[in-house]
Design a protein around this motif. Structure first.
Motif, PDB file in Angstrom:
ATOM      1  N   SER A 349      -0.488  11.494  13.162  1.00 60.28           N
ATOM      2  CA  SER A 349      -0.545  10.032  13.020  1.00 60.28           C
ATOM      3  C   SER A 349       0.146   9.581  11.740  1.00 60.28           C
ATOM      4  O   SER A 349       0.789   8.519  11.706  1.00 60.28           O
ATOM      5  N   SER A 353       3.467   7.199  12.012  1.00 56.24           N
ATOM      6  CA  SER A 353       3.334   5.904  11.332  1.00 56.24           C
ATOM      7  C   SER A 353       4.420   5.737  10.281  1.00 56.24           C
ATOM      8  O   SER A 353       5.035   4.665  10.153  1.00 56.24           O
ATOM      9  N   ARG A 357       7.287   2.817  10.507  1.00 56.84           N
ATOM     10  CA  ARG A 357       7.445   1.838   9.411  1.00 56.84           C
ATOM     11  C   ARG A 357       8.861   1.883   8.848  1.00 56.84           C
ATOM     12  O   ARG A 357       9.380   0.839   8.403  1.00 56.84           O
ATOM     13  N   SER A 501      -6.245   7.195  12.872  1.00 51.93           N
ATOM     14  CA  SER A 501      -5.185   6.209  13.103  1.00 51.93           C
ATOM     15  C   SER A 501      -5.247   5.091  12.071  1.00 51.93           C
ATOM     16  O   SER A 501      -4.207   4.594  11.625  1.00 51.93           O
ATOM     17  N   GLY A 505      -2.133   4.936   9.600  1.00 52.38           N
ATOM     18  CA  GLY A 505      -1.291   3.763   9.777  1.00 52.38           C
ATOM     19  C   GLY A 505      -1.284   2.873   8.553  1.00 52.38           C
ATOM     20  O   GLY A 505      -0.227   2.423   8.090  1.00 52.38           O
ATOM     21  N   ILE A 512      -1.708  -0.214  13.880  1.00 49.32           N
ATOM     22  CA  ILE A 512      -1.689   0.526  15.140  1.00 49.32           C
ATOM     23  C   ILE A 512      -2.655  -0.156  16.104  1.00 49.32           C
ATOM     24  O   ILE A 512      -3.845  -0.280  15.818  1.00 49.32           O
TER      25      ILE A 512
END
Length: 553
Positions: A349, A353, A357, A501, A505, A512
């Motif tokens: 994750s 992420s 980004r 997450s 994130g 997310i």
């Protein structure tokens, strides 16, 4: 998506709110919101609210927080999104209410002012918020039904402090860092710290689907307004379900934003079907990100070929991000620094992420939750089987301890290779015990080899792992699939997948969203859950887009 923090000196003898400490807690979550900061402390310094903003809906200053109502009675800080805020706003406008901004925050504030906590079941979204009532001198804390968004609190010496992260709270030196035996034990058992416990004795999680009030009488008991198990139980006798429409409806709601919404894309049906449904819901441009690890190239573990096929099928701008061994090792210190509580997962994750980004996206849809919702895990087969075969024997007094003794004596090598054999004639006496047997990293009788025995004994007594797990399937969902769905959703998914997450994130200022973890969707699909056979749920998901998605799960 944001970071929230606050303090309330609810006892007269408690120290006033210290602005520097509140700012320290807020700014320990800087990555959660780089688009704005807010701070409000009431005139007598008994209450303080702070906010870090990641602007997604209404990018103007009209969505800034803390937000106050026109009368000055209510003050709000809010993390998350209310996906049905436009419908709720229209209802209130029809009743004469006027809004000054286009934000979901203002709608949430107005709803609470009108209805108090009774409005919570009307919210569709992921959220954690705190609302201060200056007339009643009362703080209300609340979380969404699944617990997608976190909220933690610590109450000591008549003052409560709360925040979106555990690590942020301990930026306040007045909050004890004494390790929690229950939290540590839970981590060793399950690979994550089970709610409501945290890694610290002083800090607790606001339970999912619940609200808590704090006033001069202290911190009240959590009041549950939504339950996954109850939703499954109430829906099991429902009528016909249009699965595709229910899934489209969830995706449509999760695409509500004033910024571009992207997607995580693997070779699995969960993320692939979501991308197809995004296209069906009118998304013109979809950018999706897939991770590639050189070590997996050309092997079944390589997600890229399958993801590329899905991207081509739906006309997606597909971005493949290579992650080298050097980058992996180099990021480890930052990963551990961002990790809010100990977990054995979350690294994937982190990298997806990070990669998303880098594309300039602030929001991405994830296929997380499909296995829990649509009976995709092997545990939907193995837990009922184990319970059926070994449950009767496990009820025989002493069977478990006797079997462990015999295995140690007669087959130590077999036991070393398959340590869960030692629990087969013990734990399947209940659904919760069977789940623990199947999902645990270590079983309770293995803890002495992994942590201090005294700490383990204290932790097991406080944690009561089987009781804690059993509470997540109360009331009885009424079917084998329903029970496993509740167990997986409220334990593994909530305590590990959703939490990982969130921190991974937010470490990259990425929101997310999880359309398959949606309480309205759960209520819609609950009638089909009891009858799902292996693979049937994922086939339904793959068939939901107008162009069928390949069903690799």
């Amino acid at each position: 998506m944001c970071g929230i923090a606050g303090m309330f000196a609810h006892r007269d003898t408690a120290l006033a709110v210290d602005p520097e400490r509140l700012i320290a807690v807020r700014d320990a979550m800087a990555a959660r919101g780089r688009d704005g900061v807010g701070l409000w402390i009431d005139a007598d310094a008994r209450v303080g609210l702070a906010h870090r903003r990641l602007s997604i809906i209404d990018l103007s200053d009209g969505g800034a927080q803390p937000m106050h109502d026109a009368a000055g009675r209510y003050s709000l800080i809010f993390n998350g999104e209310i996906y049905n805020y436009q419908a709720l706003r229209a209802e209130m406008e029809a009743q004469g209410h006027r809004f000054a901004s286009g934000s979901d925050t203002e709608v949430l504030l107005a709803l609470f002012a009108a209805h108090g906590p009774a409005m919570l079941p009307r919210l569709r979204g992921m959220f954690a918020f705190a609302i201060w009532d200056a007339v009643e001198r009362r703080m209300t804390l609340a979380r969404d039904p699944y617990g997608i968004k976190p909220l933690y609190y610590a109450d000591a010496q008549g003052r409560i402090a709360f925040a979106s992260q555990v690590k942020a709270l301990v930026a306040d030196p007045s909050i004890s860092r004494e390790p929690s035996p229950a939290g540590l034990t839970g981590f060793h058992l399950m690979g994550s710290v089970p709610e409501p416990f945290t890694i610290y004795c002083a800090i607790r999680a606001v339970p999912a689907g619940s609200w808590i009030t704090v006033d001069a009488k202290g911190v009240g008991e959590p009041v549950r307004y939504a339950s996954v198990a109850q939703a499954i139980a109430e829906g099991r006798n429902g009528g016909a379900v249009d699965v595709a429409e229910a899934l489209r409806d969830s995706v449509r709601h999760h695409m509500v934003a004033d910024v571009e919404v992207g997607a995580f894309l693997s070779a699995g049906v969960d993320s692939g079907a979501l991308v197809g449904l995004m296209r069906d819901c009118g998304a013109q441009r979809i950018r999706a990100c897939t991770l590639a690890f050189p070590e997996f190239a050309g092997t079944p573990a390589d997600e890229v070929p399958g993801a590329a096929s899905v991207a081509a099928l739906y006309g997606v701008e597909h971005h493949v991000r290579q992650v080298s061994a050097e980058e992996f090792r180099g990021d480890l210190p930052a990963i551990f620094a961002a990790m809010d509580q100990p977990t054995i997962d979350g690294i994937n994750s982190w990298f997806v992420s990070k990669a998303t980004r880098e594309l300039g996206l602030k929001v991405a849809l994830s296929g997380l939750g499909g296995d829990e919702l649509l009976a995709g895990y092997s545990t939907f087969r193995t837990i009922p089987q184990t319970r059926r075969v070994f449950g009767p024997v496990a009820h025989v007094p002493g069977a478990g301890s006797a079997s462990r003794g015999l295995l140690k004596l007669l087959a130590p090598g077999l036991l070393a290779r398959n340590p869960k054999l030692a629990g087969l004639l013990d734990l399947p006496r209940s659904w919760a015990g069977t789940y623990l047997l199947r999902r645990a990293v270590l079983l309770p009788f293995e803890l002495d080899g992994a942590m201090d025995p005294g700490m383990a004994a204290l932790g097991l007594a406080e944690l009561d792992p089987e009781g804690l797990i059993a509470a997540t399937m109360t009331p009885d969902p009424g079917s084998a699939n329903g029970r496993v769905a509740a167990l997986e959703s409220c334990n593994y998914m909530r305590n590990q997948l959703l939490r990982d997450s969130d921190w991974a994130g937010m470490a990259h200022s990425l929101e997310i969203r999880v359309p398959l973890v949606d309480f309205t969707l759960l209520q819609a699909l609950a009638p089909i859950l009891p009858g799902l056979t292996p693979g049937a749920g994922k086939a339904m998901l793959g068939n939901a887009p107008s162009a069928r998605c390949p069903t690799r799960s």
